[in-house]
Design an enzyme around this catalytic site. Sequence first.
Site, mmCIF file in Angstrom:
data_model
loop_
_atom_site.group_PDB
_atom_site.id
_atom_site.type_symbol
_atom_site.label_atom_id
_atom_site.label_comp_id
_atom_site.label_asym_id
_atom_site.label_seq_id
_atom_site.Cartn_x
_atom_site.Cartn_y
_atom_site.Cartn_z
ATOM 1 C CG PHE A 56 -52.909 -18.749 -13.091
ATOM 2 C CD1 PHE A 56 -51.999 -18.490 -12.438
ATOM 3 C CD2 PHE A 56 -53.339 -18.319 -14.397
ATOM 4 C CE1 PHE A 56 -50.975 -17.725 -12.998
ATOM 5 C CE2 PHE A 56 -52.539 -17.610 -15.088
ATOM 6 C CZ PHE A 56 -51.225 -17.240 -14.357
ATOM 7 C CD GLU A 57 -52.822 -20.584 -8.239
ATOM 8 O OE1 GLU A 57 -53.966 -20.909 -8.331
ATOM 9 O OE2 GLU A 57 -52.318 -19.472 -8.995
ATOM 10 C CG HIS A 87 -59.513 -13.436 -13.509
ATOM 11 N ND1 HIS A 87 -59.591 -14.610 -12.820
ATOM 12 C CD2 HIS A 87 -58.282 -12.988 -13.480
ATOM 13 C CE1 HIS A 87 -58.321 -14.664 -12.078
ATOM 14 N NE2 HIS A 87 -57.571 -13.752 -12.477
ATOM 15 C CG PHE A 112 -56.959 -29.379 -20.683
ATOM 16 C CD1 PHE A 112 -58.269 -28.932 -21.353
ATOM 17 C CD2 PHE A 112 -56.573 -28.615 -19.481
ATOM 18 C CE1 PHE A 112 -58.749 -27.782 -20.968
ATOM 19 C CE2 PHE A 112 -57.297 -27.430 -19.520
ATOM 20 C CZ PHE A 112 -58.353 -27.110 -20.126
#
Length: 152
Positions: A56-57, A87, A112
């Site tokens: 997520f970071e 989640h 990605f």
Amino acid sequence: MITEGKLLGTGKRFAIIGSRFNEFITSKLIGGAMDALLRHDVKEEDINTIWVPGAFEIPVVAKKAALSGKYDAIICVGAVIRGSTTHYDYVCSEVSKGIAHISLETGVPVMFGVLTTENIEQAIERAGTKAGNKGFDCAMGAIEMVNLLEQI
Ligand SMILES: Nc1c(NC[C@H](O)[C@H](O)[C@H](O)CO)[nH]c(=O)[nH]c1=O
Ligand SMILES: CC(=O)[C@@H](O)COP(=O)(O)O
């Protein structure tokens, strides 16, 4: 005529951003990316590896790296493995959207290479075993994109 992207990284600079969550997978992906870059004429000193806490970071660090002007391409790797809540869905969605947005916003190729898998076995398969190494594949894509964008 735009020729197919050359596969040499001579003189190009790369950032590899890895997420520490599931580090045993991410480290293999980083190794694969490094292997691809070094085998295609990228100097070790032109590769900067950056660790973040979780996938997520990745986008916020990728954005800062892209805007810094220090890198010709950014390779994002990690492993998001489904747990028992929703989640996983939110992490995968935001990481993929974030990375795509940065690439489009900055014009810097941001690859990605974050695995999004149902289980650990699928992640292991894609981190250097029977399904190859997605870190290696992403690094090859980064080299091609850098060369391709130079030709446009
Ligand atoms: N479950 C996984 C995570 N979760 C952590 C998030 O990425 C993030 O660090 C946290 O929500 C704090 O903002 N991260 C992964 O990379 N892989 C996972 O499987
Ligand atoms: C991808 C995740 O965030 C996930 O691994 C967290 O596990 P859980 O959904 O069981 O909390």
